[in-house]
Write an enzyme that holds these catalytic residues in place. Sequence first.
Site, PDB file in Angstrom:
ATOM      1  NE  ARG A 172      -4.296  -1.457   0.311  1.00  0.00           N
ATOM      2  CZ  ARG A 172      -4.512  -2.496  -0.483  1.00  0.00           C
ATOM      3  NH1 ARG A 172      -3.609  -2.806  -1.396  1.00  0.00           N
ATOM      4  NH2 ARG A 172      -5.606  -3.217  -0.365  1.00  0.00           N
TER       5      ARG A 172
ATOM      6  CD  GLU B 172      -2.611   3.499  -7.208  1.00  0.00           C
ATOM      7  OE1 GLU B 172      -3.624   2.864  -7.587  1.00  0.00           O
ATOM      8  OE2 GLU B 172      -1.745   3.008  -6.481  1.00  0.00           O
TER       9      GLU B 172
ATOM     10  CG  HIS C 219      -2.418  -0.639  -7.666  1.00  0.00           C
ATOM     11  ND1 HIS C 219      -2.989   0.251  -6.791  1.00  0.00           N
ATOM     12  CD2 HIS C 219      -2.461  -1.858  -7.038  1.00  0.00           C
ATOM     13  CE1 HIS C 219      -3.367  -0.390  -5.690  1.00  0.00           C
ATOM     14  NE2 HIS C 219      -3.055  -1.675  -5.818  1.00  0.00           N
TER      15      HIS C 219
END
Length: 354
Positions: free
Chosen positions: A258, A287, A306
């Site tokens: 994370r 993001e 990601h």
Amino acid sequence: MKLVGIGDLFIPKRFIKEGFQSLEALGVDVEVLDWELKDHTELQHVNLMVENGGSDAYDPPDYIMEAVRDADIIITQFCPINRKVIDQCPNLKVIGILRSGYENINTEYASSKGILVYNTPGRNADAVADFTVGLLIAECRNIARGHLGLKEGRWIREYPNTAQIPDLPGKTVGLVGLGEIGLKVARRLTGFDMKIIGYDPFASQVPDYVTLVELEDLMKQSDFVSLHVRLTPDTEGMIDDRLLALMKPSAYLINTSRSALVNEQALYRALKDRKLAGAALDVFDVEPPGIDYPLVTLDNITLTPHMAGGSIDAFYQSPKKLAPEIAKLWQKEDSRYLVNRNLFDQWLETSSFA
């Protein structure tokens, strides 16, 4: 009894239907639908809303609310099951999440209503572990930078870490977090003859090839630090200026967990000032980050969008992993997948589930 499965862009409804077919023999009517999102960008936006604001930051569309209204069991991956959803489902007894994280579920409210919540721990552990090792090698050996150079017509022989490009055998990797993913990374890296040290205040037993140390010692000793802990109020921002300053100038930081575990401003300063050899990140506070994002502008970092947990096997096998754990309820058996385990005994006494 009715189970409603909510598919999405990563686990379409047919895989939920296939995965939970085994419950039909127990008298469960399995119905599925897809959460209809425009694209992965929209899904990512919702996920960030939920990660930052909790499950109540997003209300599912009306067609999902209607589909789950009379459900006894709801299965979801990313679609939030919040207070509003729970309030309109008077029959709801079980919520199942097809991943380990359950930020998209209002677990506290579900527990107050006597609803059991299941997750699927480790469903993408292999995918993330494989990717972590790949990122580690890609960053310290300049694989991504060399690839980009060739695509741009450049034959690059000098890199920011040219004086510090390592062989892996004999190097020390420090794993912050020794859950399922952390231990899988450890097992993989033993194949590279690396020394494995780890920090996890909740780990009482670890394999004999992992040495437990305090966090400060891990940061000082490691040639590579890789993060594998859950984001909680206690772990948010845990990798800060102080801990980064303990790392060797030849060391690398890897984060496939994370983003909020790391103070991004502190990491940016450490990399820009060459206090670290490099970093490899799959997660970001914003993001997508954009080309002007401070970390993106650096030349001693490897970045990916990601995607560490995104293997096809990890997604499609999740329903088949979770279904038999929920089926244990018919035998009045507990499960390690149960998030609110403190409710289990009381739930058995009061539920007419099985």
